[in-house]
Every structure is written in C-alpha cells, then in structure tokens.
Design an enzyme around this catalytic site. Structure first.
Site, PDB file in Angstrom:
ATOM      1  N   ASP A  80       0.820  -1.206   0.000  1.00  0.00           N
ATOM      2  CA  ASP A  80       0.000   0.000   0.000  1.00  0.00           C
ATOM      3  C   ASP A  80       0.859   1.262   0.000  1.00  0.00           C
ATOM      4  OD1 ASP A  80      -2.579   1.422   0.348  1.00  0.00           O
ATOM      5  OD2 ASP A  80      -1.719   1.958   2.295  1.00  0.00           O
TER       6      ASP A  80
ATOM      7  N   GLU B  54       1.816   0.031  -4.850  1.00  0.00           N
ATOM      8  CA  GLU B  54       1.018   1.209  -5.186  1.00  0.00           C
ATOM      9  C   GLU B  54       1.909   2.425  -4.966  1.00  0.00           C
ATOM     10  OE1 GLU B  54      -2.792   3.895  -3.720  1.00  0.00           O
ATOM     11  OE2 GLU B  54      -1.873   2.441  -2.365  1.00  0.00           O
TER      12      GLU B  54
END
Length: 559
Positions: free
Chosen positions: A253, A284
């Site tokens: 993340d 990400e």
C-alpha cells in the site's frame, strides 16, 4: 521468527521487543503470571511448558497495563483483547505457479464481496472467478483492524488475520482452495502506517518514526535509532505470510508514504525476501517513478510491478468529463494515447494539480512492470457517493473502457463486481469504538471526500456489498476480452502502434488491431482483419483497408 512465540516440542518460547519497558510479565489466561527476562536490546523472553495452542495471553507492562502481543497471530476478541496461540503450519511449499506475464488480477474486499463477508464466502465464488478467466485474487488487507467493518487499512496487528473474516484457519483454507483451482492469492499489506485504534506499540519501543508523518497514522521507523529491529519486524512479517499461509504475492500500500534514507531502502529488502521465495510483489505508488520497479543494476528497488493511476485518470476523465481534483490534469484523448505508449502521462512534465514537474520516463521497461485498471477500491470508494464508473458513463463507454485496459500490454486488475456491471456503491466504512476518532472520521470524510453517508453506520457497509445482479451481456463481454488477451499474447509487449483521430483510436499489436470509437466518426482503416469481438453489431465481420463510418463502440479484429 523472532517475534511473538515459537512452539518447540512441548515448550513455547515467547518474545517481545519492548526497550521502553524495564520489566514485562507474561499473563497466560487461566494459567498464571510470569516474569520475563530482558536482554540488552530490550527483548523480553520466557519459555513455558504448560501452555498450548488456543491458550490466550497478554503482556503486563511497568505501569500494570495489560496489552496484546504486537506480533499476535490471532486476536479472537478484537484489537484490545488477548492474543491467542495458533497452530503453526506444518508444511511449506516453496513453489508457486504464478507468473507475472500471466497475471489477470481481481481485487476483493472480503467483507463486501459476498453476503456473509467471510473467507468461506470467497471460497464459494472461486469457480465463478476461474470461469471468468482471472489468474489471481488480490485480497484487501486482512491484518486485524478495529471492529468488523473496515477497508483494512486501519489494521494494527500485522501478523493476525481478521477475526470477523474467519481468522487464521479461514484464510489458510482460502489460499489452499484457490491453489486447487489454479488461482494465485496476492495479499494487500500496509507498511506505511498503522491504524489509530488498538496500537499499543507506542508504549513498547521506537517502532514509529519521530521524523515523518502520514495522513493515516503513525509511520514505521525504518531509518532512525533502533530501526534495525523495526525493519526485522516488517521483513519477518512478509516472510510469515509466505511460509505460514503460502500466499503467492503482495500488494504494498502507498509506498510513496514509506520514507527510508537507509543505504538499502526497505522496499528493496522487501523485494529480496519476496523473491527469495519465488513470489511476486506489486507496489502502489503515485510518484510515477520507474525506480520502484527498476532492477538493482539500475539503482531500482526491484519490485515486480507498480500501479499506474495515470492510465485510470486519463480514461476516467475523458469518458466522464470530470475535471475536479487530480482529474484537472487529464481529459484529452492524447492522455490515453500517451499512457498506452509511455505508461505515465506525467513522466517529467508539469502537473497543474501538483503545481510542479512530476514523474520520470519508464524507458524500456516492459508492460508487465505496470498494473492498470478502470476502477479500484480507492478510485470508487474515495468518491463522496462511492459511484462505480457504470453509473457515470453510458453502456458503450463502459465496454470501451473495459477493452482499453484488458487488452493493454499492462497487467489488468478488475475491481470486484465490475465484470458483470455491479451498480451498488463502494463507500468508505469503519467500525471504531473511540468516540473522538469516530467523530474525526465522520468530519474528515465529509470535508475531504464529500461523503454524506456515515462511515460508522452499518447501513453504509451493507450498501457497499455486491448485489450479484449479473448483467450477462457485460459478463460475457469481459469473459471474452480476457480470453482474447490470453489467445493473442497481448501481455507485456509495449510494441503497439497507436493512431488516433479526434474521437477515435486504432491500436495495432502483433496479431490484432482494435478500434475504439468514442463518438460517431469517419475513420481511415489501414488494416484488414476478421472480427473477434465487438461491443455492438455495427462493426463488419470482415474489414478491408478503406474509409468507414462507425458508430460509437469497440471492435477487435484478427489481422
């Protein structure tokens, strides 16, 4: 593994890193209280022979407060309850069948994917997903978070599987069943921050940075005093998910929020651990920085792939006409063309939204270094009304968008329900117990995202569940697109020719060409081919070179 406990025959060895504490006692429920031994690094240990699997325990600190184990394997009573000893996996297979070039990812939020909202619910849909043609499911974070309703990014126990989803045994079964179907499992993990409720690590040691902050919570100390132990805590967590649950890969993340000035960045070390076990790691990142996926010899972190928001933004802004927020940088057909050719739209040019030059060119990196999508949990859930794109565009535009990314050279990721035209919203939701935190979340979501629905209300969570009202035409369209992607060997090869007019695109690969007509247009076609798939019946079964009048839609031709 250093942290939590290790079962060694009839003995259990407990370990806690707590340099802020002078003394720590281990409290085993219904068994007793035991003084732990401290070493010079602040590790407290004790070996017991009277505890067993399913026993629950807490640690008692200097101030007499009782806390769960920060490396707990299971929190059956939630983030404030005792930790539980679980049976360790007896078998580990270091083989994985997941190859980057074969990836077609399906993003799942366990709690809203099925009516029951559990791992068992996901298992019951595996045959459906296999039939669709995807090759891996990506599970949004399952590290224990407060309550029963959350996206997962408020997790505070990195090693513990969410109790309301089915706990450790439920997740282990899901991975096993997915593997039996030939599906990989990618786990979304959060190493940029921990959630705001149930985090007791602040009392134990310098787990968190004093120099850096994130908008979501405290961030880990990867580069300051005593950071070696924190890095070990994270790296062993990666290894734990692989060895204990046999996951095939990870999605990291928001790595742009992970700040590390060490000679070897923590992201590179994570990649090393993942690759040691022949797994895949995806990041990400909103930096548009190829360093994330560049190999080590090019000073990169050697991560396998990274998300490309520019691809999403260019399609979304063009099809919806939205220009608010970051969409102010997008909206022209040229943006879609550039993202197809160069990956990042902003690869060293000025961004009006950011008010600075943004990004770097990706060079010769292949398409499988990048993940694209037209929807994901962020792009839907961070809208005030949680609308999916099907509620924002007409049916032909929806199909065009699907074809644009599923037939791209990049790794495609489907957001759950998208493949059959799910219309239910996907809101942000939470289940905190702290009143001040609850109020802060309500006010923050309304101010920053325009969300009128109460994140804490269970009705918001229930409204976000998939309806499973399947539009058979859209489902069939997605299924054939995925089949064509595989048969035409589209993955990874960025050597495509893109030609565009005012309202249309023609994309030519090695074995195919595709037409994307955004409004009725006169188009000079320079290829001949046989129709494989179209979004409507207006395209000819066989096409020759020449000028054509096309209605809005999409068509794929075999050269």
């Amino acid at each position: 593994m250093t942290f939590a406990y290790k079962i060694d025959g009839n003995e259990v060895i407990f370990t806690l890193w707590a340099p802020y504490q002078k003394s720590v006692k281990l409290k085993v429920l219904e068994k007793g209280l035991y003084e732990m031994e401290r070493d010079e690094k602040g590790y407290f240990t004790i070996t017991l022979n009277n505890v067993k699997v399913r026993d629950r325990y807490k640690y008692v600190l200097d101030d007499a407060s009782e806390i769960p184990d920060p490396a707990s394997r299971y929190q059956p009573e939630g983030v404030h309850g005792p930790s539980q000893i679980i049976q360790e996996s007896k078998e580990f297979n270091n083989e994985t069948f997941l190859k980057k070039e074969d990836l077609i990812i399906y993003e799942i939020h366990v709690g809203t994917f099925t009516p029951e909202g559990t791992f068992e619910g996901v298992i019951r849909k595996l045959d459906y997903l296999k039939d669709l043609g995807i090759t891996a499911i990506e599970i949004m974070p399952i590290a224990q978070f407060p309550g029963k309703r959350d996206w997962g990014y408020d997790g505070v126990y990195l090693y513990a599987v969410q109790n309301s989803y089915g706990g450790p045994e439920g997740f282990r079964k899901l991975v096993d069943e997915a593997h039996k179907k030939g599906l990989g499992v990618i786990l979304d993990v959060v190493y940029n921050h921990v959630g705001p409720e149930g985090n007791y690590m602040v009392k134990l040691g310098p787990y968190f940075s004093q120099k850096y902050k994130t908008p979501w919570g405290l961030t880990f100390n990867f580069d300051d005093a005593e950071s070696d132990e924190v890095r070990k805590f994270i790296l062993e967590n990666v290894e734990y998910w692989i060895k204990e649950y046999n996951v095939d890969g990870f999605r990291l993340d928001a790595v742009h929020a992970i700040i590390d000035t060490s000679p070897k960045h923590i992201l590179e070390e994570i990649a090393d651990v993942v690759h040691k076990y022949n797994r895949i790691v995806i990041a990400e990142s909103d930096l548009n920085d190829p360093r994330v996926v560049n190999p080590k010899e090019k000073c990169g972190y050697n991560i396998d792939a990274q998300w490309v928001d520019d691809f999403h933004h260019s399609i979304h802004a063009y099809l919806t006409g939205e220009r608010q927020g970051y969409y102010t940088d997008f909206g022209n057909l040229d943006d879609i063309v550039k993202s197809y050719k160069d990956v990042f739209v902003y690869d060293g040019k000025y961004s009006n939204f950011r008010r600075k030059t943004h990004g770097e060119p990706v060079g010769e990196l292949d398409g499988c270094n990048f993940v694209v999508y037209i929807q994901n949990h962020d792009q839907v859930g961070n809208r005030g009304k949680g609308e999916r794109i099907i509620k924002l565009v007409d049916r032909e535009s929806y199909k065009i968008a699907a074809a644009l990314y599923l037939l791209s050279p990049y790794i495609p990721m489907i957001f759950m329900g998208e493949e059959y035209g799910e219309e239910n919203p996907f809101y942000f939701f939470s289940d905190f117990s702290d009143s001040k935190l609850i109020q802060g979340v309500r006010e923050g979501r309304k101010k920053e995202n325009g969300q009128d629905t109460d994140p804490q209300d269970e009705s918001t969570f229930n409204a976000s569940k998939l309806s499973w009202k399947i539009d058979e035409e859209i489902f069939s369209f997605y299924k054939i697109l995925i089949k064509m992607r595989k048969e035409l060997s589209i993955a990874c090869d960025r050597r495509v020719n893109v030609v565009n007019g005012e309202n249309w695109l023609i994309i030519k690969g090695r074995e195919y060409f595709s037409l994307y007509v955004f409004s009725k247009s006169s188009i000079e076609v320079k290829y001949s081919g046989t129709l494989l798939l179209s979004s409507n019946n207006s395209f000819p079964q066989h096409i020759e070179e020449g000028k054509y009048e096309f209605d809005k839609g999409f068509a794929l031709y075999k050269l």
